[in-house]
Scaffold this motif. Structure first.
Motif, PDB file in Angstrom:
ATOM      1  N   PHE A  83       3.849  -5.460  -5.326  1.00  0.00           N
ATOM      2  CA  PHE A  83       2.684  -4.996  -5.654  1.00  0.00           C
ATOM      3  C   PHE A  83       1.433  -6.136  -5.249  1.00  0.00           C
ATOM      4  O   PHE A  83       0.268  -5.889  -5.571  1.00  0.00           O
ATOM      5  N   GLN A  84       1.968  -7.260  -4.748  1.00  0.00           N
ATOM      6  CA  GLN A  84       1.000  -8.364  -4.150  1.00  0.00           C
ATOM      7  C   GLN A  84       0.526  -7.785  -2.719  1.00  0.00           C
ATOM      8  O   GLN A  84       1.249  -7.311  -1.980  1.00  0.00           O
ATOM      9  N   ALA A  85      -0.652  -8.688  -2.488  1.00  0.00           N
ATOM     10  CA  ALA A  85      -1.059  -8.864  -1.115  1.00  0.00           C
ATOM     11  C   ALA A  85      -0.197  -9.605  -0.337  1.00  0.00           C
ATOM     12  O   ALA A  85       0.014 -10.645  -0.758  1.00  0.00           O
ATOM     13  N   GLN A  86       0.503  -9.399   0.695  1.00  0.00           N
ATOM     14  CA  GLN A  86       1.380 -10.120   1.521  1.00  0.00           C
ATOM     15  C   GLN A  86       0.900 -10.590   2.834  1.00  0.00           C
ATOM     16  O   GLN A  86       0.548 -11.676   3.148  1.00  0.00           O
ATOM     17  N   ASN A  93      -6.965  -4.615   2.360  1.00  0.00           N
ATOM     18  CA  ASN A  93      -6.563  -3.136   1.937  1.00  0.00           C
ATOM     19  C   ASN A  93      -5.907  -3.053   0.396  1.00  0.00           C
ATOM     20  O   ASN A  93      -4.899  -2.484   0.099  1.00  0.00           O
ATOM     21  N   ARG A  94      -6.708  -3.465  -0.556  1.00  0.00           N
ATOM     22  CA  ARG A  94      -6.341  -3.333  -1.929  1.00  0.00           C
ATOM     23  C   ARG A  94      -6.903  -2.107  -2.523  1.00  0.00           C
ATOM     24  O   ARG A  94      -8.046  -1.700  -2.220  1.00  0.00           O
ATOM     25  N   LYS A  99      -1.725  -2.703 -10.453  1.00  0.00           N
ATOM     26  CA  LYS A  99      -1.026  -3.099 -11.794  1.00  0.00           C
ATOM     27  C   LYS A  99      -0.673  -2.004 -12.432  1.00  0.00           C
ATOM     28  O   LYS A  99       0.316  -2.027 -13.077  1.00  0.00           O
ATOM     29  N   ASP A 100      -1.405  -0.902 -12.473  1.00  0.00           N
ATOM     30  CA  ASP A 100      -0.838   0.300 -13.187  1.00  0.00           C
ATOM     31  C   ASP A 100       0.418   0.872 -12.491  1.00  0.00           C
ATOM     32  O   ASP A 100       1.465   1.165 -13.228  1.00  0.00           O
ATOM     33  N   LEU A 175      -4.335 -13.727  -6.684  1.00  0.00           N
ATOM     34  CA  LEU A 175      -5.761 -13.588  -7.003  1.00  0.00           C
ATOM     35  C   LEU A 175      -6.551 -12.382  -6.696  1.00  0.00           C
ATOM     36  O   LEU A 175      -7.642 -12.369  -7.223  1.00  0.00           O
ATOM     37  N   THR A 176      -5.865 -11.224  -6.170  1.00  0.00           N
ATOM     38  CA  THR A 176      -6.562 -10.134  -5.635  1.00  0.00           C
ATOM     39  C   THR A 176      -6.934  -9.182  -6.740  1.00  0.00           C
ATOM     40  O   THR A 176      -7.705  -8.294  -6.675  1.00  0.00           O
TER      41      THR A 176
END
Ligand SMILES: O=C(O)CCC(=O)C(=O)O
Ligand SMILES: [Fe+2]
Length: 291
Positions: A83-86, A93-94, A99-100, A175-176
């Motif tokens: 679920f992280q930005a890689q 593009n978040r 988190k949900d 940190l996103t």
């Protein structure tokens, strides 16, 4: 981002006292967390028979990572990494529901380790957590949690095709969004290796994440270009069945692909851990676990 030809990474001098694996003790664990030793090894942490029972039970249930930018990885469990930005594109593009969606996946896995323990005779995840927790009475120890929601710890990963050079350092990687993980002051990982392999070795580099490392980031993945670790000390290891290894995941590291003719999957049980300092907990420092 990108590599400037001819430049060398500028980093503080190495803190490593050795590149060889050391046994697990109170002091070696703190050395690992705070960057003074690269590797802890506990050989035969579980028996070959237990590793085999677990592997056989889990093999039919592996599924691909929901999101992975490098070589394919399969899993039983859930990784916050999914679920992280890689990649650079991910960072742009978040969606806001990451988190949900993560905690929804966690909710499906509440009893995974207890159930496996019942079926195979031993809860090996609990065994690792206990071995670490009993060493550090100065820390509270628990699963990572926030707002009453617990993270998942103890993912079984099938990494046959290796990984790029990367690190796992939540104060940057997370940190996103406002994951509690971004508040840790140090991060390590354990891997309990469950299958025999040829190839598939892991190499740890004497380079820790700093903002400067971002100059070497591969924008297409979570990896970093090899120039970042060129000429640095390295601590390679070739895991055997039943071995438990811990390393500081802020250090750059990579997994080699299995040899092309090797048919058995490379499977390990893994979890990150990190320390939330007193100014975050408002009390004692806390060692938290998540995958
Ligand atoms: O499978 C391994 O040896 C290490 C995988 C890895 O990148 C990690 O545990 O952070
Ligand atoms: Fe990693």
């Amino acid at each position: 981002m990108g590599v400037e030809p001819g430049t060398k990474p500028r980093r503080p001098e190495s803190q490593w006292k050795t590149t060889a694996p050391v046994p697990l003790t109170h002091d070696s664990f703190l050395d690992l967390l705070y960057g003074r030793t690269p590797l802890i090894r506990l050989p035969n942490f579980v028996s070959d028979a237990q590793a085999d029972r677990l592997t056989k039970m889990l093999l039919p249930t592996f599924t691909p990572y929901l999101h992975a930018t490098g070589p394919a990885v399969k899993k039983v469990g859930v990784a916050q990494f999914e679920f992280q930005a890689q990649s650079a594109q991910d960072f742009q593009n978040r969606k806001g529901d990451e988190k949900d969606r993560y905690f929804d996946e966690v909710a499906k896995l509440r009893t995974l380790h207890a159930d496996l323990g019942t079926k195979t005779g031993e809860n090996v995840w609990q065994k690792v957590i206990d071995a670490i927790a009993e060493l550090v009475p100065e820390f509270d120890v628990s699963l990572a949690s926030e707002g009453g929601r617990e993270y998942f710890s103890g993912i079984f990963r099938n990494i046959d095709g290796g990984t790029p050079i990367h690190c796992d350092w939540c104060p940057y990687d997370c940190l996103t969004e406002d994951w509690i993980l971004s508040r840790i002051e140090c991060q390590a990982v354990f891997n309990l290796y469950l299958t025999p392999v040829r190839g598939g070795g892991t190499t740890l580099y004497d380079v820790q994440w700093t903002e400067d490392a971002l100059r070497f980031r591969d924008p297409d993945s979570y990896g970093y270009f090899p120039e970042l670790v060129k000429g640095r000390d390295r601590a390679p290891f070739a895991p055997q069945v039943g071995d438990l290894y811990l390393f500081n995941s802020r250090n750059m590291h990579e997994v080699a692909p299995l040899d092309a003719d090797w048919k058995t999957h490379r499977i390990a049980l893994a979890s990150f851990m990190g320390v939330l300092p007193s100014d975050v907990t408002g009390g004692r420092p806390k060692l938290i676990f998540w995958s």
